[in-house]
Design an enzyme around this catalytic site. Sequence first.
Site, PDB file in Angstrom:
ATOM      1  N   ASP A  69     -61.258  15.906   3.272  1.00  0.00           N
ATOM      2  CA  ASP A  69     -59.090  16.148   1.978  1.00  0.00           C
ATOM      3  C   ASP A  69     -59.647  17.650   1.697  1.00  0.00           C
ATOM      4  OD1 ASP A  69     -57.153  15.779   0.072  1.00  0.00           O
ATOM      5  OD2 ASP A  69     -58.773  16.338  -1.606  1.00  0.00           O
ATOM      6  N   ASP A  71     -57.272  20.141  -0.658  1.00  0.00           N
ATOM      7  CA  ASP A  71     -57.100  20.266  -2.393  1.00  0.00           C
ATOM      8  C   ASP A  71     -58.110  19.681  -3.164  1.00  0.00           C
ATOM      9  OD1 ASP A  71     -54.898  22.123  -1.276  1.00  0.00           O
ATOM     10  OD2 ASP A  71     -53.736  19.925  -0.899  1.00  0.00           O
ATOM     11  N   THR A 137     -55.272  15.406   4.541  1.00  0.00           N
ATOM     12  CA  THR A 137     -54.638  15.647   3.355  1.00  0.00           C
ATOM     13  C   THR A 137     -53.325  14.671   2.821  1.00  0.00           C
ATOM     14  OG1 THR A 137     -54.011  17.789   1.600  1.00  0.00           O
ATOM     15  CG2 THR A 137     -52.851  17.854   4.613  1.00  0.00           C
ATOM     16  N   GLY A 138     -53.238  14.721   1.665  1.00  0.00           N
ATOM     17  CA  GLY A 138     -52.072  14.334   0.797  1.00  0.00           C
ATOM     18  C   GLY A 138     -50.726  14.977   0.645  1.00  0.00           C
ATOM     19  N   LYS A 177     -53.839   8.408   4.603  1.00  0.00           N
ATOM     20  CA  LYS A 177     -54.666   8.425   5.347  1.00  0.00           C
ATOM     21  C   LYS A 177     -56.285   7.636   5.373  1.00  0.00           C
ATOM     22  CE  LYS A 177     -55.439  12.322   1.667  1.00  0.00           C
ATOM     23  NZ  LYS A 177     -56.818  13.018   0.679  1.00  0.00           N
ATOM     24  N   ASP A 192     -62.381  14.472  -3.315  1.00  0.00           N
ATOM     25  CA  ASP A 192     -62.570  14.539  -4.304  1.00  0.00           C
ATOM     26  C   ASP A 192     -61.675  13.397  -5.419  1.00  0.00           C
ATOM     27  OD1 ASP A 192     -60.234  16.037  -6.344  1.00  0.00           O
ATOM     28  OD2 ASP A 192     -60.135  16.067  -4.274  1.00  0.00           O
TER      29      ASP A 192
END
Length: 237
Positions: A69, A71, A137-138, A177, A192
């Site tokens: 990921d 951020d 990443t989202g 994802k 995270d």
Amino acid sequence: MRKITQALSAVCLLLSLSHPAVARPSSPPPLYIGTNAASLADQAPIHWVSVAQIENSLMGRAPMSVGFDIDDTVLFSSPGFWRGKKSWSPDSDDYLKNPDFWQQMNNGWDEFSIPKEVARALIAMHVKRGDRIWFITGRHPTKTESVTKALQDAFLIPAAAMNPVIFAGGKSGRNDKAQWMEQKQVKIYYGDADSDIIAAREAGARGIRVLRASNSTYKPLPQAGAFGEEVIVNSEY
């Protein structure tokens, strides 16, 4: 003599009435609070691991695809998100649905993001092993992006190990994802958020938790280890 004594007593009484009593300072808080066996037994059973332990667990295994990921996992990117919120929706998180914000975030605002030290150690370890690096990443996709180059430069990733960032956000339905992890055959995924660990498990990957910094703008902080996953020590920075 008795009259003199009475007069002195009267003077002392008048003086005490004319000057307010000074409050005594309260006792300072104790320097050492202490603990007991019952309190120690209350600690959550977290599966803590170090980067060295992760590396050791991979000894003898062939190079593989690993995912990260972005951020709060490899970058402390709250400055960009903070500015986006102030610029587009100070009273809500609607800015996260605004294409203008994502265009800015994905094209330059990572200049204000801080690479996390745990990410430096993890990526260096995987590069040394010859693993292929995928950033999933989202963030929402945009017409152009400079995130791939920013990550490659920040973490000194060789071109042979680096792949373009996958922007999995902005779509409805199944966890995107997890879909990308399956497609890229990712065996380990670091994240995270709770959704990162869930997606990794859905894709059959080993999900490892990186701690989100306590001053991140992404609140509330997740309960790391809540799924029994491995959690990297000292990974908040």
